[in-house]
Design an enzyme around this catalytic site. Structure first.
Site, PDB file in Angstrom:
ATOM      1  N   GLY A   5       1.449  -6.579  -3.847  1.00  0.00           N
ATOM      2  CA  GLY A   5       2.014  -5.428  -3.129  1.00  0.00           C
ATOM      3  C   GLY A   5       1.227  -5.081  -1.892  1.00  0.00           C
ATOM      4  N   LYS A   6       1.905  -4.419  -1.007  1.00  0.00           N
ATOM      5  CA  LYS A   6       1.245  -3.911   0.193  1.00  0.00           C
ATOM      6  C   LYS A   6       1.631  -2.460   0.332  1.00  0.00           C
ATOM      7  CE  LYS A   6       0.495  -7.727   3.169  1.00  0.00           C
ATOM      8  NZ  LYS A   6       0.198  -8.628   3.762  1.00  0.00           N
ATOM      9  N   ARG A  21       0.102   1.519   2.205  1.00  0.00           N
ATOM     10  CA  ARG A  21      -0.471   2.166   3.372  1.00  0.00           C
ATOM     11  C   ARG A  21      -1.869   1.637   3.697  1.00  0.00           C
ATOM     12  NH1 ARG A  21       0.419   8.046   3.827  1.00  0.00           N
ATOM     13  NH2 ARG A  21       1.382   7.730   1.795  1.00  0.00           N
ATOM     14  N   GLY A  64      -3.627  -1.277   2.507  1.00  0.00           N
ATOM     15  CA  GLY A  64      -4.071  -2.662   2.385  1.00  0.00           C
ATOM     16  C   GLY A  64      -3.271  -3.382   1.331  1.00  0.00           C
ATOM     17  N   GLU A  65      -3.936  -4.316   0.666  1.00  0.00           N
ATOM     18  CA  GLU A  65      -3.214  -5.181  -0.260  1.00  0.00           C
ATOM     19  C   GLU A  65      -3.534  -4.845  -1.702  1.00  0.00           C
ATOM     20  OE1 GLU A  65      -5.006  -8.668   1.136  1.00  0.00           O
ATOM     21  OE2 GLU A  65      -3.556  -8.980   2.749  1.00  0.00           O
ATOM     22  N   VAL A  66      -2.550  -5.104  -2.561  1.00  0.00           N
ATOM     23  CA  VAL A  66      -2.800  -5.012  -3.994  1.00  0.00           C
ATOM     24  C   VAL A  66      -2.647  -6.415  -4.572  1.00  0.00           C
ATOM     25  CG1 VAL A  66      -2.077  -3.980  -6.182  1.00  0.00           C
ATOM     26  CG2 VAL A  66      -2.008  -2.618  -4.099  1.00  0.00           C
ATOM     27  N   LYS A 116      -6.712  -3.123  -5.818  1.00  0.00           N
ATOM     28  CA  LYS A 116      -6.252  -2.588  -4.537  1.00  0.00           C
ATOM     29  C   LYS A 116      -7.424  -2.736  -3.563  1.00  0.00           C
ATOM     30  CE  LYS A 116      -4.270   1.795  -2.916  1.00  0.00           C
ATOM     31  NZ  LYS A 116      -3.557   2.980  -3.418  1.00  0.00           N
ATOM     32  N   ASP A 134       2.374  12.456  -2.688  1.00  0.00           N
ATOM     33  CA  ASP A 134       3.065  11.280  -2.144  1.00  0.00           C
ATOM     34  C   ASP A 134       3.902  10.624  -3.237  1.00  0.00           C
ATOM     35  OD1 ASP A 134       3.892   9.499  -0.219  1.00  0.00           O
ATOM     36  OD2 ASP A 134       2.116   8.218  -0.344  1.00  0.00           O
TER      37      ASP A 134
HETATM   38  P1  ADP Z   1      -0.968   2.170  -1.076  1.00  0.00           P
HETATM   39  O1  ADP Z   1      -1.922   3.304  -1.278  1.00  0.00           O
HETATM   40  O2  ADP Z   1      -1.475   1.200  -0.065  1.00  0.00           O
HETATM   41  O3  ADP Z   1       0.443   2.646  -0.853  1.00  0.00           O
HETATM   42  P2  ADP Z   1      -0.259   1.552  -3.808  1.00  0.00           P
HETATM   43  O4  ADP Z   1      -1.287   1.940  -4.826  1.00  0.00           O
HETATM   44  O5  ADP Z   1       0.911   2.460  -3.662  1.00  0.00           O
HETATM   45  O6  ADP Z   1      -0.974   1.300  -2.414  1.00  0.00           O
HETATM   46  O7  ADP Z   1       0.267   0.071  -4.144  1.00  0.00           O
HETATM   47  C1  ADP Z   1       1.151  -0.611  -3.278  1.00  0.00           C
HETATM   48  C2  ADP Z   1       2.114  -1.475  -4.091  1.00  0.00           C
HETATM   49  O8  ADP Z   1       1.361  -2.438  -4.858  1.00  0.00           O
HETATM   50  C3  ADP Z   1       2.927  -0.700  -5.117  1.00  0.00           C
HETATM   51  O9  ADP Z   1       4.109  -0.186  -4.546  1.00  0.00           O
HETATM   52  C4  ADP Z   1       3.225  -1.764  -6.147  1.00  0.00           C
HETATM   53  O10 ADP Z   1       4.311  -2.586  -5.716  1.00  0.00           O
HETATM   54  C5  ADP Z   1       1.959  -2.630  -6.135  1.00  0.00           C
HETATM   55  N1  ADP Z   1       0.997  -2.174  -7.166  1.00  0.00           N
HETATM   56  C6  ADP Z   1       0.071  -1.207  -7.029  1.00  0.00           C
HETATM   57  N2  ADP Z   1      -0.645  -1.043  -8.146  1.00  0.00           N
HETATM   58  C7  ADP Z   1      -0.159  -1.923  -9.048  1.00  0.00           C
HETATM   59  C8  ADP Z   1      -0.467  -2.228 -10.424  1.00  0.00           C
HETATM   60  N3  ADP Z   1      -1.429  -1.587 -11.065  1.00  0.00           N
HETATM   61  N4  ADP Z   1       0.249  -3.191 -11.043  1.00  0.00           N
HETATM   62  C9  ADP Z   1       1.231  -3.840 -10.380  1.00  0.00           C
HETATM   63  N5  ADP Z   1       1.581  -3.606  -9.093  1.00  0.00           N
HETATM   64  C10 ADP Z   1       0.901  -2.652  -8.424  1.00  0.00           C
HETATM   65 MG    MG Z   2       1.578   3.667  -2.190  1.00  0.00          MG
END
Ligand code: ADP
Ligand code: MG
Length: 497
Positions: A206-207, A209, A211-213, A226, A327
Site C-alpha cells: 500500500g501507499k 500519505r 510513504g509505503e506499506v 509502514k 482521518d
Molecule cells: P498513510 O498514513 O500513508 O495513509 P496507511 O497506514 O493508511 O498509510 O496505509 C496505507 C495503505 O497501506 C492502506 O490503505 C492499506 O491499503 C495498506 N496497509 C496499511 N496497513 C496495513 C496492514 N497492517 N495490513 C495490510 N495492509 C495495510
Molecule cells: Mg492512510
C-alpha cells in the site's frame, strides 16, 4: 552456537566426522522430527539436522527437526541466552537424536576433548550458518502459538527484555506480553528495535500519505511495515506514540508491534510495524467484492466498536484518554481474515487530557482527507479547543464509510458498484472549496437509494448515516450509539482471530 554436552560413542576421529560431513554435502539428510508424522524428515541438499531445547513456561521443551538451506541462510535474529535456549545443528543422518538439556548442567568430566567437541571446533565455521536454525524453531513455535495459551506473568514481575525476545515467542505471545510488560501499551524499546531489525521485507502492499506499506516476515509470520521518509519523522513519532497509548489495544484497532528509527549513514529509516491484514483496506475490499448482509453488519459493527473504543475515556491512574481519529475513511480501515475490521492510520489522531481539558498537540482547523471532512471543518467553524467536536467530526466520516459499505451489500443479488462518497458531485481530487460548496452551502449528502427500505439491515444503516451527517455536530450519533444500534440487527458470529 551451542555445543552438545553429551559425549558420543568413542572411536570415531574428528577427521572421519569431517569426511562424513563432506560426503553428505550435496545430498539430503534424514533427521529426527517430532512434529512430522513418521517422526523423520529429510533436509534436501545442503540442509542440517537441528536440535534445540528451550525454556517454555518454566519447562524445558526440546524441538528436533530439519533445516532447509534457505532456512539456514535466512536473515534471522537470535537472542541467544544462557539457561534459556540451546541449539545445535549437525550434518549426519539422525545426528539430532539425542535430547539436549538445559538443566541440570552436565556433570564434570575428565579433561580432554570429546570427539563431538573436536568435531564441533572443526565445524564451527559451518555451524555459523546454523544461525538459520532459529527460523526453523520459530516456524514450529508459530504453529504451536495457535494452540498454546501464552504464559501469564505475575503482574508484579513483568517479563524482562530477554524473556520477551526468547526464540519461542511468536507474534501472539508478544502482543500478549505487551499488556504485562509494564510499559504502557507497547513493548520495551529495545525489544521493538530488535523485532524491527529482523524483519525481512517482501512486497509493497500500500501507499498512503507518508510513504509505503510493506508486507514483511518476522519469524515466519507476516507483519506490516509502514516506512516513513525521514522528512516525515514527526508523523512517524506521532503515530507510534498514539499506538502506544495505555489501554488502546483493541481487536478493532490495528495491532501495533514496534517502531524503529535506523540511521544508515545517509538517511534515517523510520519503521512502524503492525499486524498484517492480507485483505488490505476496506476500500480495496469493497472495490473487489460485494458483501452479504451479515458481512456488512459485521464490518459495520466492528468499525463502530473500534471507533467507540478510540473515543472512550477510561478513568484511573492507568486510564485511557479519549482519542479522536481525524482521518477516518475506507482506506484507513483494514479488513481482517475473520471478516471484522480494524481502524488504522492513527497518524493524525489527537488525545484529550480531561484533567486540564486540553488536546495534546496544537491543532489546525483542517487535517484529514477533504472528501471525508465534516461541514464544520470545511467551513472552519469548528472550535478546535473543544475536543468533543473532533469526535463528532469523526462520526460524520463514519457515516460516509457506512454508505460506501452499504452500497456493496448484496440483497437478492442486487448491489451497486463501488463509489467514493460524493463521487457524483465533486471532481476526483476535490478541493476544499469544491467540498465546502456542496456539503456546507448546498447541504448535499450521498444518495440513500429507495430500495434500502426493503431490507431491514440496509434501512437501519441508512438511518444511521443520516444521523451521522447532520450539519449540527451535537445532533449526530455517538460511536457507542451506532455500535449498539448495529448490534441489535447483526447476528454476531463467534469470530476468531
Ligand atoms: P498513510 O498514513 O500513508 O495513509 P496507511 O497506514 O493508511 O498509510 O496505509 C496505507 C495503505 O497501506 C492502506 O490503505 C492499506 O491499503 C495498506 N496497509 C496499511 N496497513 C496495513 C496492514 N497492517 N495490513 C495490510 N495492509 C495495510
Ligand atoms: Mg492512510
Amino acid at each position: 552456537m551451542a555445543r552438545s554436552r553429551r559425549c558420543p560413542a568413542a572411536g570415531t576421529t574428528a577427521a572421519t566426522l569431517l569426511l562424513l560431513y563432506l560426503a553428505q554435502l550435496g545430498t539430503g539428510l534424514k533427521c529426527v522430527c517430532q512434529l512430522c508424522t513418521n517422526k523423520t524428515c529429510e533436509t534436501g541438499a545442503d540442509g542440517a539436522c537441528w536440535n534445540s531445547v528451550m525454556l517454555i513456561d518454566g519447562k524445558e521443551e526440546a524441538v528436533k527437526s530439519c533445516l532447509s538451506p534457505s532456512e539456514m541462510k535466512g536473515q534471522v535474529f537470535c537472542y541467544s541466552s544462557r539457561n534459556v535456549s540451546k541449539r545445535n545443528c549437525c550434518f549426519t543422518d539422525f545426528c539430532n537424536n539425542e535430547t539436549l538439556r538445559l538443566y541440570p548442567e552436565s556433570p564434570p568430566r575428565a579433561p580432554g576433548w570429546s570427539k563431538l567437541e573436536l568435531a564441533a571446533v572443526l565445524l564451527v565455521p559451518l555451524c555459523l550458518l546454523c544461525v538459520g536454525a532459529l527460523l526453523g524453531v520459530c516456524t514450529a513455535h508459530a504453529k504451536r502459538c495457535g494452540r498454546r495459551r501464552p504464559h501469564k506473568h505475575d503482574a508484579e514481575d513483568p517479563p524482562d527484555d530477554q524473556s520477551l525476545m526468547s526464540p519461542n515467542k511468536c507474534l501472539k505471545d508478544l502482543i500478549f506480553d505487551m499488556s504485562t510488560s509494564g510499559s504502557g501499551s507497547g513493548l520495551p524499546l529495545l525489544v521493538q528495535r530488535t523485532i524491527a531489525r529482523t524483519i525481512v521485507l517482501q512486497e509493497i502492499v500500500g501507499k498512503g500519505r507518508y510513504g509505503e506499506v510493506w508486507r514483511g516476515k518476522w519469524r515466519g509470520e507476516d507483519v506490516a511495515v509502514k516506512i516513513f521518509s525521514s522528512r516525515d519523522e514527526r508523523s512517524w513519532f506521532r503515530e507510534a506514540e498514539i499506538y502506544q497509548t495505555i489501554l488502546l489495544r483493541h481487536e478493532n484497532i490495528l495491532g501495533f508491534i514496534a517502531a524503529d528509527n535506523k540511521d544508515n549513514g545517509s538517511w534515517t529509516q523510520l519503521w512502524l510495524v503492525s499486524e498484517y491484514h492480507e485483505h488490505g483496506s476496506l476500500f480495496d475490499h469493497l472495490n473487489r467484492y460485494a458483501v452479504s448482509v451479515d458481512a456488512m453488519l459485521l464490518l459495520a459493527l466492528s468499525i463502530a466498536s473500534g471507533l467507540a473504543h478510540l473515543h472512550m475515556e477510561i478513568i484511573g491512574t492507568q486510564g485511557k484518554p479519549a482519542i479522536a481519529h481525524r482521518d477516518l475513511k475506507s482506506k484507513n480501515i483494514l479488513v481482517k481474515k475473520n471478516g471484522t475490521a480494524a481502524v488504522a492510520d492513527l497518524g493524525l489522531a489527537v488525545k484529550h487530557d480531561s484533567v486540564t481539558n486540553s488536546i495534546d498537540i496544537p491543532s489546525n482547523h483542517r487535517v484529514g482527507t477533504k472528501r471525508y471532512m465534516a461541514p464544520e471543518i470545511l467551513d472552519e467553524t469548528i472550535n478546535i479547543s473543544n475536543f468533543e467536536l473532533f469526535k463528532r467530526a469523526d462520526m460524520y466520516s463514519l457515516g460516509l464509510v457506512f454508505w460506501e459499505l452499504a452500497r456493496r451489500c448484496s440483497v437478492r443479488g442486487i448491489y451497486e458498484d463501488y463509489q467514493l462518497p460524493y463521487y457524483d458531485m465533486v471532481p476526483s481530487d476535490p478541493s476544499i472549496e469544491d467540498m465546502r460548496r456542496i456539503v456546507c452551502e448546498q447541504k448535499l449528502r450521498p444518495n440513500i437509494p429507495n430500495q434500502w427500505q426493503s431490507c431491514e439491515a440496509l434501512r437501519v444503516m441508512g438511518k444511521i448515516m443520516r444521523e451521522c451527517w447532520y450539519a449540527n455536530g451535537a445532533a449526530r450519533l455517538t460511536a457507542l450509539r451506532v455500535k449498539k444500534t448495529v448490534s441489535q440487527v447483526a447476528v454476531v458470529p463467534d469470530v476468531k482471530d
